[in-house]
Write an enzyme that holds these catalytic residues in place. Structure first.
Site, PDB file in Angstrom:
ATOM      1  N   LYS A 165       0.830  -1.189   0.000  1.00 35.12           N
ATOM      2  CA  LYS A 165       0.000   0.000   0.000  1.00 35.12           C
ATOM      3  C   LYS A 165       0.881   1.263   0.000  1.00 35.12           C
ATOM      4  O   LYS A 165       1.749   1.433   0.851  1.00 35.12           O
ATOM      5  CB  LYS A 165      -0.935   0.009   1.212  1.00 35.12           C
ATOM      6  CG  LYS A 165      -2.032  -1.036   1.146  1.00 35.12           C
ATOM      7  CD  LYS A 165      -2.926  -0.860  -0.069  1.00 35.12           C
ATOM      8  CE  LYS A 165      -4.065  -1.865  -0.095  1.00 35.12           C
ATOM      9  NZ  LYS A 165      -4.876  -1.746  -1.328  1.00 35.12           N
ATOM     10  N   LYS A 265     -14.014  -5.834  -9.130  1.00 33.13           N
ATOM     11  CA  LYS A 265     -14.609  -6.080  -7.815  1.00 33.13           C
ATOM     12  C   LYS A 265     -16.106  -6.343  -7.988  1.00 33.13           C
ATOM     13  O   LYS A 265     -16.838  -5.519  -8.525  1.00 33.13           O
ATOM     14  CB  LYS A 265     -14.343  -4.901  -6.886  1.00 33.13           C
ATOM     15  CG  LYS A 265     -12.878  -4.860  -6.422  1.00 33.13           C
ATOM     16  CD  LYS A 265     -12.678  -3.907  -5.284  1.00 33.13           C
ATOM     17  CE  LYS A 265     -11.377  -4.174  -4.544  1.00 33.13           C
ATOM     18  NZ  LYS A 265     -10.176  -4.054  -5.361  1.00 33.13           N
TER      19      LYS A 265
END
Length: 367
Positions: A165, A265
């Site tokens: 991240k 997603k």
């Protein structure tokens, strides 16, 4: 076959490793899931799950999901759950937008239809392309020592693919990725995911300073135009995630040449029906594909696994085992994970043996 009964459950799923941290100080402590059970007049039940990552990650939030299901569910009673396109049009008619609310209902219809046909869901999604999918794990924001230690632990546990991240203060992120890359064996696959946290200026700074590290850049900026401006100067592969919200957006990404790969997603696209459609078109257009979701436990992970393993292996990037992230169980079994590989459970439909006793009382029921 007709839909006879619909139940919806609210299940909070705390994270095993504590808070999940990403760019811009965004933090979540759990997946806040809605699980849906749809039962037909023949007594077969299909299951679906949707769990937003907090209120900040996508255009979805837990309270919205719980409020939206009762708005749609009454209109599905008496419908044929196998008519996926018609179910989708009906849901869009009675509630405009809000695809995340429709995702669990759509998923449950697919599970129900596959169970009724006594075949695994992967068969209905195009057929099994391989037995297992390679998985990745996430190195979340933290201190340099924390991120290096987590990366080493993940590698020691058998995983060879990391999503690091980034998307915060650029110079700090340069240090983070440099430290993580130095801490893991050569050949470890690294994705740097900014979760749309940067401006193009910041993304270019990061890309320039990290040219010597082998990684894939994932969603550095918010808009497609911003990401395209970074893409033009980039000497690394780029994957887009938050930008993929519909078939139309995917086709625009292709037209612009804005990405090499896509992360699809399920809840962002409104369920299995649209995810499969976009996946199939994207594969034909030459994209690399990851199918996952915003969160969930065994049910949602199983849906991701079936969609992943029905994606051609040469076009598949990787998958993720969300049920391993959380401290609660919703089923007696789960998608099998061995080392860095995930398969699908044996049995019809999702293959998941959901235990209603683990879910508590439904917050909504109609039939």
């Amino acid at each position: 076959m007709k839909i006879k009964n619909i139940k919806a459950y609210h299940v909070v799923q705390p994270f095993v490793d504590g808070p999940y941290r990403m760019s811009k100080g965004r933090v979540a402590d759990c997946f806040d899931a809605v699980i849906v059970a749809i039962t037909s007049d023949s007594g077969v039940t299909g299951w679906g799950e949707m769990a937003p990552l907090g209120n900040f990650y996508s255009a979805a939030f837990p309270a919205g999901t719980r409020a939206g299901v009762p708005e749609i569910a009454p209109h599905l009673i008496g419908q044929d759950p196998r008519g996926f396109a018609g179910i989708g049009r009906l849901m869009d008619t009675v509630l405009k937008g809000h695809p995340y609310i429709k995702s669990a209902l759509d998923m449950a219809c697919w599970d129900l239809a596959a169970r009724a046909a006594d075949v695994p869901l992967v068969t209905m999604l195009g057929g099994r392309e391989s037995d297992v999918a390679e998985t990745y794990r996430v190195v979340t924001h933290g201190t340099l020592d924390q991120m290096a230690a987590l990366a080493k632990r993940i590698i020691a546990e058998g995983c060879r693919r990391l999503q690091v991240k980034v998307g915060g203060i650029v110079h700090d992120d340069i240090e983070r990725v440099t430290t993580v890359a130095a801490a893991v064996p050569k050949g470890t696959v690294i994705f740097c995911d900014a979760n749309a946290g940067w401006t193009p200026y910041q993304a270019r700074q990061f890309a320039d300073a990290t040219r010597g590290i082998d990684y894939t850049f994932e969603q550095p900026c918010t808009t497609l135009e911003e990401n395209m401006s970074v893409r033009r100067i980039l000497d690394k592969p780029m994957v887009l995630d938050e930008s993929v919200t519909s078939l139309g957006e995917m086709l625009e990404i292709h037209r612009l040449g804005a990405a090499d790969g896509l992360t699809l997603k399920i809840s962002r696209l409104g369920g299995v029906t649209q995810t499969r459609l976009i996946r199939d078109v994207a594969v034909d257009l030459g994209f690399m594909i990851t199918v996952e979701d915003t969160g969930g436990a065994e049910i949602d992970t199983a849906a991701m696994a079936h969609l992943s393993l029905s994606t051609p292996a040469e076009r598949r990037l990787h998958a993720i085992a969300f049920h391993e992230w959380v401290t609660v169980r919703t089923a007696r079994n789960a998608p099998p994970v061995t080392g860095s590989h995930m398969g699908i459970p044996d049995g019809p439909g999702l293959g998941i043996d959901v235990d209603p006793a683990l879910l508590g009382e439904p917050f909504f029921e109609i039939g």
